[in-house]
Structure formats: C-alpha cells, structure tokens
Motif scaffolding. Structure first.
Motif, short mmCIF file in Angstrom:
data_model
loop_
_atom_site.label_atom_id
_atom_site.label_comp_id
_atom_site.label_asym_id
_atom_site.label_seq_id
_atom_site.Cartn_x
_atom_site.Cartn_y
_atom_site.Cartn_z
N VAL A 8 0.85 -1.19 0.00
CA VAL A 8 0.00 0.00 0.00
C VAL A 8 0.89 1.23 0.00
CG1 VAL A 8 -1.85 -1.18 1.27
CG2 VAL A 8 -0.18 0.20 2.52
N GLN A 9 0.32 2.34 -0.36
CA GLN A 9 1.04 3.61 -0.36
C GLN A 9 1.54 3.92 1.05
OE1 GLN A 9 -1.23 7.31 -0.84
NE2 GLN A 9 0.05 7.78 -2.60
N LYS A 10 2.76 4.40 1.15
CA LYS A 10 3.38 4.64 2.46
C LYS A 10 2.67 5.71 3.26
CE LYS A 10 7.90 5.40 4.59
NZ LYS A 10 9.35 5.68 4.34
N SER A 11 2.18 6.74 2.60
CA SER A 11 1.48 7.82 3.30
C SER A 11 0.50 8.49 2.34
CB SER A 11 2.48 8.86 3.83
OG SER A 11 3.22 9.43 2.77
N GLY A 12 -0.40 9.29 2.91
CA GLY A 12 -1.35 9.99 2.07
C GLY A 12 -2.73 9.38 2.13
N ARG A 13 -3.63 9.95 1.34
CA ARG A 13 -5.04 9.56 1.37
C ARG A 13 -5.22 8.10 0.95
NH1 ARG A 13 -9.87 12.18 -2.32
NH2 ARG A 13 -11.55 10.85 -1.55
N LEU A 14 -4.50 7.66 -0.07
CA LEU A 14 -4.63 6.28 -0.53
C LEU A 14 -4.21 5.30 0.55
CD1 LEU A 14 -5.39 4.38 -2.80
CD2 LEU A 14 -3.13 4.70 -3.79
N ASN A 15 -3.21 5.69 1.35
CA ASN A 15 -2.78 4.85 2.48
C ASN A 15 -3.92 4.68 3.47
OD1 ASN A 15 -1.85 5.34 5.52
ND2 ASN A 15 -0.38 3.95 4.58
N GLU A 16 -4.54 5.78 3.85
CA GLU A 16 -5.61 5.75 4.86
C GLU A 16 -6.80 4.92 4.39
OE1 GLU A 16 -6.45 9.84 5.51
OE2 GLU A 16 -4.48 10.29 6.37
N GLU A 17 -7.20 5.11 3.15
CA GLU A 17 -8.36 4.38 2.65
C GLU A 17 -8.06 2.90 2.40
OE1 GLU A 17 -11.34 6.92 0.33
OE2 GLU A 17 -9.41 7.66 -0.37
N SER A 18 -6.80 2.60 2.07
CA SER A 18 -6.40 1.21 1.91
C SER A 18 -6.45 0.47 3.23
CB SER A 18 -4.97 1.13 1.33
OG SER A 18 -4.89 1.74 0.07
N LEU A 19 -5.93 1.09 4.27
CA LEU A 19 -5.95 0.47 5.60
C LEU A 19 -7.38 0.33 6.11
CD1 LEU A 19 -2.87 2.18 7.31
CD2 LEU A 19 -3.01 -0.08 6.27
N LYS A 20 -8.22 1.30 5.75
CA LYS A 20 -9.61 1.23 6.21
C LYS A 20 -10.34 0.05 5.59
CE LYS A 20 -13.86 3.89 6.78
NZ LYS A 20 -14.72 2.72 6.52
N ILE A 21 -10.14 -0.19 4.30
CA ILE A 21 -10.86 -1.30 3.69
C ILE A 21 -10.36 -2.63 4.22
CG2 ILE A 21 -9.44 -1.63 1.59
CD1 ILE A 21 -12.14 -1.96 0.08
N LEU A 22 -9.07 -2.72 4.54
CA LEU A 22 -8.55 -3.94 5.15
C LEU A 22 -9.16 -4.14 6.54
CD1 LEU A 22 -4.79 -3.79 4.10
CD2 LEU A 22 -6.57 -5.29 3.17
N LYS A 23 -9.27 -3.04 7.27
CA LYS A 23 -9.90 -3.11 8.60
C LYS A 23 -11.36 -3.53 8.49
CE LYS A 23 -10.88 -0.34 12.73
NZ LYS A 23 -10.78 1.01 13.35
N ASP A 24 -12.07 -2.98 7.50
CA ASP A 24 -13.46 -3.34 7.30
C ASP A 24 -13.61 -4.80 6.88
OD1 ASP A 24 -14.20 -0.79 7.97
OD2 ASP A 24 -14.55 -0.11 5.91
N CYS A 25 -12.54 -5.37 6.35
CA CYS A 25 -12.52 -6.80 6.00
C CYS A 25 -12.20 -7.67 7.21
CB CYS A 25 -11.50 -7.07 4.90
SG CYS A 25 -11.96 -6.45 3.27
N GLY A 26 -12.08 -7.04 8.38
CA GLY A 26 -11.81 -7.79 9.60
C GLY A 26 -10.35 -8.11 9.81
N ILE A 27 -9.46 -7.42 9.09
CA ILE A 27 -8.03 -7.69 9.20
C ILE A 27 -7.38 -6.64 10.09
CG2 ILE A 27 -5.86 -7.85 7.91
CD1 ILE A 27 -7.54 -8.83 5.53
N SER A 28 -6.73 -7.11 11.14
CA SER A 28 -6.09 -6.22 12.11
C SER A 28 -4.59 -6.17 11.83
CB SER A 28 -6.34 -6.74 13.53
OG SER A 28 -5.69 -5.93 14.48
N ILE A 29 -4.08 -4.96 11.59
CA ILE A 29 -2.67 -4.77 11.22
C ILE A 29 -1.89 -4.17 12.37
CG2 ILE A 29 -1.09 -3.69 9.57
CD1 ILE A 29 -2.97 -5.57 8.18
N ASP A 30 -0.73 -4.75 12.67
CA ASP A 30 0.20 -4.16 13.64
C ASP A 30 1.06 -3.14 12.90
OD1 ASP A 30 -0.43 -5.49 16.03
OD2 ASP A 30 0.63 -7.28 15.36
N ASN A 31 0.55 -1.93 12.72
CA ASN A 31 1.29 -0.94 11.94
C ASN A 31 1.78 0.21 12.81
OD1 ASN A 31 -1.47 -0.26 12.16
ND2 ASN A 31 -1.29 1.23 10.52
N GLY A 32 2.95 0.04 13.38
CA GLY A 32 3.57 1.11 14.15
C GLY A 32 4.12 2.19 13.24
N ARG A 33 4.46 3.30 13.82
CA ARG A 33 4.97 4.42 13.03
C ARG A 33 6.29 4.06 12.33
NH1 ARG A 33 3.19 9.51 13.44
NH2 ARG A 33 1.50 9.96 14.88
#
Length: 285
Positions: A8-33
């Motif tokens: 996924v894109q490292k930062s920016g809007r596409l990053n946020e929306e990509s992580l959101k759809i994965l979360k909505d798919c029930g996938i929990s990511i350990d994504n530290g800074r």
C-alpha cells in the motif's frame, strides 16, 4: 505458513483508505509508526508500505503478491499486472491542462507544443492516437508550475477537484483517463498464495457491496404491497412480515445507494410509512 504480501502507499489519502478497507474486511494490522512492513494479527497477510511510484515494479518482480494502487499508475507502468477489483475510492483523472489565457479549441492546438508531465507513457499514447506531435518534458512533482515559468505550454497530470489547477491559473481541457484505487495482483503470484488473495478478494467484494447499498425497513398497507414490491426488488424479493395492526405489513429490502433518494420518494408517494434506513457493513451475495 504462506503469507499474502500486499503493498500500500506509504502515506497519504490512498494509504488511509487502503488500511480502512482492510480493517473493514476484519483484518487487524500491527502498523507502528515508520514501519516498512507489518504483519496482520488474524489473517495470513503482511503489509508493505511503499512509495506509490515503486509499487508497479515490486508487483512485476514478485516482491509483493498484490497491491492497492491507483489505476493510473498501472496504465503508466503496469504491464502484465492484473486488476482484480476496482475499489471505488481515491477517484481522479489524468488530464491535459493549459494556461487559462491559452486559446484552446481542440486537441490540434497542442500540435508542436511543449507538454510537461509525470505520465509520459500515458500522455504519448493519447497524443499518438489523436495524431498530435508534441515535445514532452518529464517532471516528477510540481508539474502544474511548468506553464507559469515558461517550461511548457501545457501539462498532463492527475486532477481530483481541480483546485490545484485553479490556483495555478490553469484550465482542464482534455480528460485522458479516469482512475480509482484498485486491487492488483503480481503476474508472479504462486498458486497457493493466490488462494489467500481470493479469500481477501471475497471479503473486499462483500465490503464494497455493503457500501453500495442501504437496508430499508418500512410499514405499508397490505393493498400497497404489490406496488411497493415493484420499487423494492431487493436481492431477490422483499421480506414481508405482518404487523400487529390489522391490514398492515412491514417490508424489508436493500436499495442501491445511487438510486436511494429516488426510490425513497417513490415509496412515500405510494404510501409507505415509518421508513428506516440502515447502513450495511457487509453484503454477501
């Protein structure tokens, strides 16, 4: 154990929306800074945070199995990369723009002109199809400033709202292609990892279907059921339940978001009452 490697894109809007759809798919990511990659807690998946422009090459080389990426980047440099699903967010277009003072009537006005762009392949293909010969200047970033400093007569760049063009005294004159985020697969993905990708794709499609629709509940006199059923086909047909009040029923169905307000107005005109609308988290058909 096999893992699905997704970029996924490292930062920016596409990053946020990509992580959101994965979360909505029930996938929990350990994504530290500042992490470059991170595992999922509850799905055999590892996420790679990459520069947007680098993702097509990572897909081609098989370093990652799939990616959430802008369709425009695949058109520019994504040969042999398969689009598995359009995701409906991060919509934009790749367009030609000129100075607001440029007297533009047709694409022929760009013949022999200088065009600045970060998308030379896309731009050149479009111009060739139109029979236009132009001098392309390849620029990475801040393309919109080129006409103002005399570097180019026109630009070809991504346009979302058009506000950046407006701020730089530019006007959009040709839309080359429309783009949105897509789920793309590497041509080198293995058969067993592709099975994991199909499982992820099943979840994504369920989430997208839910976003596209609304669950509607309403009360209606029994003599209006047939008319309302024609407006509310649902997935197969509406659910109809009798109410305690004699001669009345409750109807439950699904309405597409795009047609939502037109349908609601028609239902009210027929005689539906007590209309309730609920979001759908996931929809499996």
């Amino acid at each position: 154990m096999k893992q699905l490697k997704i970029a996924v894109q490292k930062s920016g809007r596409l990053n946020e929306e990509s992580l959101k759809i994965l979360k909505d798919c029930g996938i929990s990511i350990d994504n530290g800074r500042e992490q470059l990659k991170a595992p999922a807690k509850n799905f055999p998946l590892e996420i790679y945070y990459l520069r947007n422009g680098d993702i097509p090459q990572y897909l081609k080389d098989g370093v990652v199995d799939c990616a959430i990426i802008g369709e425009n980047l695949l058109v520019e440099s994504g040969d042999n990369i398969v689009v598995k699903e359009k995701l409906g967010f991060s919509k934009c277009r790749v367009s030609l723009a000129v100075s607001k003072f440029f007297e533009y009537d047709s694409i022929q006005d760009l013949n022999g002109k200088r065009i600045a762009t970060s998308y030379p392949v896309t731009t050149n293909k479009f111009l060739t199809e139109k029979g236009i010969t132009a001098d392309l200047h390849i620029i990475n970033g801040s393309v919109e400033i080129a006409p103002n400093i005399g570097l180019a007569d026109a630009i070809c760049d991504i346009v979302s709202s058009g506000s950046t063009l407006f701020k730089n005294n530019l006007k959009e004159v040709e839309v080359i292609l429309k783009s949105e985020a897509v789920l793309a697969a590497s041509p080198k993905i293995s058969e067993d990892v592709n099975e994991l990708l199909e499982k992820l794709l099943f979840r994504i499609k369920s989430v997208l279907k839910g976003r596209e629709n609304r669950y509607v509940l309403l009360n209606t006199p029994n003599d209006k059921i047939e008319a309302i059923t024609k407006v509310l086909p649902g997935m197969k047909s509406p659910t109809i339940l009798p109410l305690a009040k004699e001669g009345w029923s409750s109807m439950h169905s699904v309405v597409n978001q795009e047609a939502f307000w037109d349908v609601i107005e028609e239902l009210k005109a027929i005689g539906a009452e007590g209309i309730l609308v609920c979001p759908i988290e996931k929809m499996i058909v």
